[in-house]
Design a protein around this motif. Structure first.
Motif, PDB file in Angstrom:
ATOM      1  N   UNK A  36       8.298  -0.568   9.762  1.00 61.35           N
ATOM      2  CA  UNK A  36       7.456   0.095  10.732  1.00 61.35           C
ATOM      3  C   UNK A  36       7.903  -0.294  12.132  1.00 61.35           C
ATOM      4  N   UNK A  37       8.023   0.699  12.973  1.00 66.13           N
ATOM      5  CA  UNK A  37       8.255   0.518  14.391  1.00 66.13           C
ATOM      6  C   UNK A  37       7.147   1.233  15.149  1.00 66.13           C
ATOM      7  N   UNK A  45      11.030   1.478  21.753  1.00 65.28           N
ATOM      8  CA  UNK A  45      10.553   1.332  20.395  1.00 65.28           C
ATOM      9  C   UNK A  45      10.604  -0.134  19.979  1.00 65.28           C
ATOM     10  N   UNK A  46       9.538  -0.594  19.342  1.00 60.74           N
ATOM     11  CA  UNK A  46       9.363  -1.997  19.008  1.00 60.74           C
ATOM     12  C   UNK A  46       9.272  -2.182  17.499  1.00 60.74           C
ATOM     13  N   UNK A  47       9.971  -3.175  17.010  1.00 61.27           N
ATOM     14  CA  UNK A  47       9.879  -3.522  15.604  1.00 61.27           C
ATOM     15  C   UNK A  47       8.525  -4.140  15.297  1.00 61.27           C
ATOM     16  N   UNK A  48       7.908  -3.700  14.215  1.00 62.20           N
ATOM     17  CA  UNK A  48       6.605  -4.211  13.814  1.00 62.20           C
ATOM     18  C   UNK A  48       6.704  -5.031  12.533  1.00 62.20           C
ATOM     19  N   UNK A  49       7.262  -4.435  11.505  1.00 55.60           N
ATOM     20  CA  UNK A  49       7.334  -5.118  10.218  1.00 55.60           C
ATOM     21  C   UNK A  49       8.324  -4.409   9.321  1.00 55.60           C
ATOM     22  N   UNK A  50       8.865  -5.127   8.371  1.00 54.34           N
ATOM     23  CA  UNK A  50       9.757  -4.524   7.395  1.00 54.34           C
ATOM     24  C   UNK A  50       9.566  -5.186   6.048  1.00 54.34           C
ATOM     25  N   UNK A  51       9.995  -4.494   5.031  1.00 54.12           N
ATOM     26  CA  UNK A  51       9.889  -5.001   3.672  1.00 54.12           C
ATOM     27  C   UNK A  51      11.073  -4.481   2.879  1.00 54.12           C
ATOM     28  N   UNK A  52      11.591  -5.321   2.016  1.00 52.99           N
ATOM     29  CA  UNK A  52      12.661  -4.867   1.151  1.00 52.99           C
ATOM     30  C   UNK A  52      12.113  -3.837   0.175  1.00 52.99           C
ATOM     31  N   UNK A  53      12.956  -2.893  -0.194  1.00 52.83           N
ATOM     32  CA  UNK A  53      12.528  -1.862  -1.130  1.00 52.83           C
ATOM     33  C   UNK A  53      12.057  -2.491  -2.433  1.00 52.83           C
ATOM     34  N   UNK A  63       4.476  -9.156  17.477  1.00 51.13           N
ATOM     35  CA  UNK A  63       3.218  -8.474  17.716  1.00 51.13           C
ATOM     36  C   UNK A  63       2.361  -8.356  16.466  1.00 51.13           C
ATOM     37  N   UNK A  64       2.986  -8.498  15.302  1.00 49.91           N
ATOM     38  CA  UNK A  64       2.286  -8.301  14.044  1.00 49.91           C
ATOM     39  C   UNK A  64       1.850  -9.594  13.381  1.00 49.91           C
ATOM     40  N   UNK A  65       2.489 -10.683  13.714  1.00 48.63           N
ATOM     41  CA  UNK A  65       2.209 -11.947  13.047  1.00 48.63           C
ATOM     42  C   UNK A  65       0.755 -12.354  13.206  1.00 48.63           C
ATOM     43  N   UNK A  66       0.156 -12.694  12.083  1.00 47.65           N
ATOM     44  CA  UNK A  66      -1.228 -13.132  12.085  1.00 47.65           C
ATOM     45  C   UNK A  66      -2.238 -12.020  12.022  1.00 47.65           C
ATOM     46  N   UNK A  67      -1.803 -10.775  12.191  1.00 50.85           N
ATOM     47  CA  UNK A  67      -2.737  -9.657  12.201  1.00 50.85           C
ATOM     48  C   UNK A  67      -2.365  -8.530  11.246  1.00 50.85           C
ATOM     49  N   UNK A  68      -1.079  -8.277  11.106  1.00 53.38           N
ATOM     50  CA  UNK A  68      -0.623  -7.153  10.302  1.00 53.38           C
ATOM     51  C   UNK A  68       0.035  -7.644   9.021  1.00 53.38           C
ATOM     52  N   UNK A  91      -1.984   0.420  20.697  1.00 55.44           N
ATOM     53  CA  UNK A  91      -1.907   1.868  20.794  1.00 55.44           C
ATOM     54  C   UNK A  91      -0.456   2.307  20.912  1.00 55.44           C
ATOM     55  N   UNK A  92      -0.044   3.170  20.020  1.00 55.71           N
ATOM     56  CA  UNK A  92       1.340   3.615  19.989  1.00 55.71           C
ATOM     57  C   UNK A  92       1.498   4.660  18.901  1.00 55.71           C
ATOM     58  N   UNK A  93       2.646   5.301  18.912  1.00 55.87           N
ATOM     59  CA  UNK A  93       3.058   6.098  17.777  1.00 55.87           C
ATOM     60  C   UNK A  93       3.801   5.170  16.832  1.00 55.87           C
ATOM     61  N   UNK A  94       3.375   5.128  15.601  1.00 55.08           N
ATOM     62  CA  UNK A  94       3.972   4.255  14.607  1.00 55.08           C
ATOM     63  C   UNK A  94       4.907   5.067  13.720  1.00 55.08           C
ATOM     64  N   UNK A  95       6.131   4.572  13.589  1.00 54.24           N
ATOM     65  CA  UNK A  95       7.169   5.264  12.853  1.00 54.24           C
ATOM     66  C   UNK A  95       7.591   4.467  11.633  1.00 54.24           C
ATOM     67  N   UNK A  96       7.785   5.164  10.559  1.00 57.56           N
ATOM     68  CA  UNK A  96       8.342   4.569   9.362  1.00 57.56           C
ATOM     69  C   UNK A  96       9.855   4.721   9.392  1.00 57.56           C
ATOM     70  N   UNK A  97      10.543   3.721   8.901  1.00 56.14           N
ATOM     71  CA  UNK A  97      11.998   3.705   8.920  1.00 56.14           C
ATOM     72  C   UNK A  97      12.520   3.209   7.586  1.00 56.14           C
ATOM     73  N   UNK A  98      13.584   3.807   7.143  1.00 55.61           N
ATOM     74  CA  UNK A  98      14.235   3.375   5.917  1.00 55.61           C
ATOM     75  C   UNK A  98      15.717   3.225   6.177  1.00 55.61           C
TER      76      UNK A  98
END
Length: 120
Positions: A36-37, A45-53, A63-68, A91-98
């Motif tokens: 997620x960005x 555009x800011x990196x929010x979180x990622x996860x391996x498939x 920005x996400x640590x402790x909350x997301x 507040x932002x547009x949140x984008x999914x990325x693969x």
């Protein structure tokens, strides 16, 4: 190809929670990652979180640590971003990325985004 469709955005009051979903069509590489960005007007555009498939590893931006929290759960073609203790600055547009590789062929796909607005 992989097509990504975000959902779950909306208007929420500060301090509340919201869960975003990203549904992937196609088949992301099991060795790749989804993320997620976010982007606010006037900001990069800011990196929010990622996860391996595979779901075995995840990473959080400052920005996400402790909350997301990012997760994959059934159905496994969907990645979630659980956002808690939301702040107006979220507040932002949140984008999914693969991204990943199919064999030796790299791929990089983006969703169209979902708007999250946090009111004070």
């Amino acid at each position: 190809q992989v097509q990504l469709a975000e959902s779950g955005g909306g208007l929420v009051e500060a301090g509340n929670s919201l869960e975003l979903s990203c549904e992937a069509s196609g088949r992301p590489s099991s060795s790749g990652a989804m993320a997620w960005f976010r982007q606010s007007p006037g900001k990069e555009r800011e990196f929010v979180a990622s996860i391996s498939v595979s779901g075995g590893n995840n990473w959080l931006g400052d920005s996400a640590k402790g909350r997301f929290a990012i997760s994959r759960r059934p159905p496994m073609n969907t990645v979630y971003l659980q956002m808690n203790a939301l702040k107006p600055e979220d507040t932002a547009v949140y984008y999914c990325h693969a991204n990943g590789k199919w064999g030796n062929a790299p791929y990089d796909f983006w969703g169209q985004g979902t708007q999250v607005t946090v009111s004070s």
